[in-house]
Design an enzyme around this catalytic site. Structure first.
Site, PDB file in Angstrom:
ATOM      1  CD  GLU A  81       1.092   9.609   3.104  1.00  0.00           C
ATOM      2  OE1 GLU A  81       1.390  10.694   3.600  1.00  0.00           O
ATOM      3  OE2 GLU A  81       1.379   8.523   3.634  1.00  0.00           O
ATOM      4  CB  CYS A 103       5.406   2.060  -2.957  1.00  0.00           C
ATOM      5  SG  CYS A 103       4.518   1.290  -1.602  1.00  0.00           S
ATOM      6  CB  CYS A 156      -5.884  -0.554   5.746  1.00  0.00           C
ATOM      7  SG  CYS A 156      -5.855  -2.357   5.629  1.00  0.00           S
ATOM      8  CB  CYS A 175      -1.475  -4.773  10.938  1.00  0.00           C
ATOM      9  SG  CYS A 175      -2.168  -5.844   9.670  1.00  0.00           S
ATOM     10  CB  CYS A 234       0.256  -1.000   9.656  1.00  0.00           C
ATOM     11  SG  CYS A 234      -0.136  -0.186   8.104  1.00  0.00           S
ATOM     12  CB  CYS A 256       6.949  -0.563   4.929  1.00  0.00           C
ATOM     13  SG  CYS A 256       7.815  -1.038   3.464  1.00  0.00           S
TER      14      CYS A 256
HETATM   15  N1  SAH Z   1      -1.975  -4.526   3.103  1.00  0.00           N
HETATM   16  C1  SAH Z   1      -0.928  -5.184   2.417  1.00  0.00           C
HETATM   17  C2  SAH Z   1      -0.087  -4.244   1.592  1.00  0.00           C
HETATM   18  C3  SAH Z   1       0.273  -2.926   2.192  1.00  0.00           C
HETATM   19  S1  SAH Z   1       1.360  -2.981   3.552  1.00  0.00           S
HETATM   20  C4  SAH Z   1      -0.079  -5.983   3.380  1.00  0.00           C
HETATM   21  O1  SAH Z   1      -0.265  -5.847   4.576  1.00  0.00           O
HETATM   22  O2  SAH Z   1       0.736  -6.775   2.907  1.00  0.00           O
HETATM   23  C5  SAH Z   1       2.902  -3.297   2.752  1.00  0.00           C
HETATM   24  C6  SAH Z   1       3.961  -3.896   3.665  1.00  0.00           C
HETATM   25  O3  SAH Z   1       4.376  -2.954   4.658  1.00  0.00           O
HETATM   26  C7  SAH Z   1       3.477  -5.131   4.398  1.00  0.00           C
HETATM   27  O4  SAH Z   1       4.397  -6.181   4.345  1.00  0.00           O
HETATM   28  C8  SAH Z   1       3.351  -4.602   5.796  1.00  0.00           C
HETATM   29  O5  SAH Z   1       3.416  -5.629   6.722  1.00  0.00           O
HETATM   30  C9  SAH Z   1       4.506  -3.648   5.879  1.00  0.00           C
HETATM   31  N2  SAH Z   1       4.444  -2.777   7.057  1.00  0.00           N
HETATM   32  C10 SAH Z   1       3.361  -2.358   7.729  1.00  0.00           C
HETATM   33  N3  SAH Z   1       3.708  -1.612   8.801  1.00  0.00           N
HETATM   34  C11 SAH Z   1       5.062  -1.557   8.787  1.00  0.00           C
HETATM   35  C12 SAH Z   1       6.038  -0.942   9.635  1.00  0.00           C
HETATM   36  N4  SAH Z   1       5.686  -0.214  10.708  1.00  0.00           N
HETATM   37  N5  SAH Z   1       7.344  -1.093   9.311  1.00  0.00           N
HETATM   38  C13 SAH Z   1       7.718  -1.801   8.223  1.00  0.00           C
HETATM   39  N6  SAH Z   1       6.847  -2.413   7.405  1.00  0.00           N
HETATM   40  C14 SAH Z   1       5.539  -2.295   7.670  1.00  0.00           C
HETATM   41 FE1  SF4 Z   2      -3.690  -2.881   6.217  1.00  0.00          FE
HETATM   42 FE2  SF4 Z   2      -1.360  -1.950   7.134  1.00  0.00          FE
HETATM   43 FE3  SF4 Z   2      -2.197  -4.375   7.835  1.00  0.00          FE
HETATM   44 FE4  SF4 Z   2      -1.381  -3.947   5.289  1.00  0.00          FE
HETATM   45  S1  SF4 Z   2      -0.125  -3.814   7.147  1.00  0.00           S
HETATM   46  S2  SF4 Z   2      -3.232  -5.058   5.982  1.00  0.00           S
HETATM   47  S3  SF4 Z   2      -2.108  -1.817   5.039  1.00  0.00           S
HETATM   48  S4  SF4 Z   2      -3.214  -2.437   8.360  1.00  0.00           S
END
Ligand code: SAH
Ligand code: SF4
Length: 333
Positions: free
Chosen positions: A81, A95, A102, A106, A109, A327
């Site tokens: 996406e 973006c 991934c 986390c 996410c 995000c």
């Molecule tokens: N993997 C990298 C880049 C992709 S995620 C990273 O983690 O930085 C891009 C951003 O989206 C990151 O700051 C991440 O913490 C944020 N993100 C992830 N899950 C989210 C959520 N549920 N709501 C808002 N931001 C989120």
């Molecule tokens: Fe991976 Fe999502 Fe964590 Fe970014 S926020 S490192 S995309 S699992």
């Protein structure tokens, strides 16, 4: 689309052909080499056979049409996406994803939930931007173009370091899309090796660090990868980066209701970041799993505590929740 074989196909051609081909792809934004009338017919055919330019994408729009999400199907049927955000000030930000899925999982996410499939190639990273560059050319005013690129889509850019850097150089190059390095941002969950390498690239790109917690205990609960990279080492890498590059780093801080949004947490964060060349970007988390965004009043208080301590703070505008384009909501379902 597959432009990863371009150099190979053009290897027996004179140098000016490269220029012509690049101009056709990146400036004229053609989607078929038949439109590249400066090239000899046989070459067009060969290029179409080996480096097809069509991008297989399905488009979703929010009602206000300010957020567009494209679900792209890759050559091997994997899907990724990519999102276009039309800002009111004229910026058009794409973006992009760096990986299919991934590995870092986390808890907040959706991309993490799907696990890791594979890294994206340079062509697959750049085609996400190209998709929207073509879209804007067809649907907007002649002055409109992709102005900014952020690596905040699916995946961890620093775990696909080489391809991400090559993609950035291509997007930045005068022969490519010519997007200024200062208009390109990489967001990392805190892969220290990547932060170190980036500080030596001599590129004016922006670094964003997903911190989300001011201490190891809290951070490890949210981001399993932080067990490998304790905060002390991460902050020291951040300091080194700022010292080497003199560039401000964006600290991304997701506010999750009842988890990391306490006033004392704000104070701890302020103490951790005080005096550093950073700007904290507060983000109300988008609902994924059991996580809920902090209420507006809590965010306000958190922000106030940081500001009172002299930390620069901004708040992220929320784009595209209704189409799961915000995000952390990207999961190629
Ligand atoms: N993997 C990298 C880049 C992709 S995620 C990273 O983690 O930085 C891009 C951003 O989206 C990151 O700051 C991440 O913490 C944020 N993100 C992830 N899950 C989210 C959520 N549920 N709501 C808002 N931001 C989120
Ligand atoms: Fe991976 Fe999502 Fe964590 Fe970014 S926020 S490192 S995309 S699992």
């Amino acid at each position: 689309m597959n432009i990863d074989k371009l150099s190979e196909i053009l290897s027996d051609q004179p140098a000016y052909r490269f220029k012509q081909v690049y101009k056709a792809i990146w400036q004229d934004l053609i989607d078929n080499f038949d439109q590249a009338t400066t090239l000899p017919k046989e070459l067009r055919q060969k290029l179409n056979d080996n480096c097809p330019l069509n991008i297989n994408g399905e488009l979703f729009k929010t009602d206000d049409k300010k957020t567009l999400k494209a679900l792209l199907t890759l050559g091997d049927e994997n899907k990724i996406e990519t999102v276009l955000m039309m800002h009111n000030d004229g910026r058009h930000t794409v973006c992009v994803s760096a990986q299919v899925g991934c590995a870092l999982r986390c808890g907040f996410c959706a991309t993490g939930e799907m696990g890791f499939k594979r890294n994206l190639t340079v062509g697959e990273i750049t085609e996400q931007v190209l998709f929207f560059a073509r879209y804007i050319k067809k649907n907007y005013e002649p002055d409109d173009r992709v102005s900014n690129v952020v690596f905040m889509g699916m995946g961890e850019p620093f775990l696909n370091y080489q391809n991400v850097m090559s993609a950035i150089r291509l997007l930045n190059s005068e022969d490519g899309l010519g997007i200024g390095a200062r208009k390109i941002s990489i967001s990392t969950s805190g892969i220290i090796e990547g932060i170190k390498k980036l500080s030596k690239e001599g590129l004016q790109v922006n670094l964003a660090l997903s911190l989300h917690a001011p201490n190891d205990k809290m951070r490890q609960k949210l981001m399993p990868i932080s067990k490998k990279y304790p905060l002390k080492k991460l902050i020291s890498a951040l300091d080194d980066y700022i010292q080497k590059t003199s560039r401000q780093v964006m600290i991304e801080y997701l506010l999750i209701k009842g988890i990391n949004d306490w006033p004392e947490t704000a104070q701890e964060l302020a103490d951790l970041l005080q005096g550093k060349l950073v700007v904290v970007n507060l983000i109300a988390c988008n609902p994924v799993g059991d996580n809920k965004p902090s209420p507006e009043a809590v965010i306000k208080k958190f922000k106030h505590i940081l500001e009172r301590n002299g930390v620069v703070v901004t708040q992220r505008y929320r784009f595209g929740r209704e189409i799961d384009a915000a995000c952390g909501q990207l999961a190629a379902k």
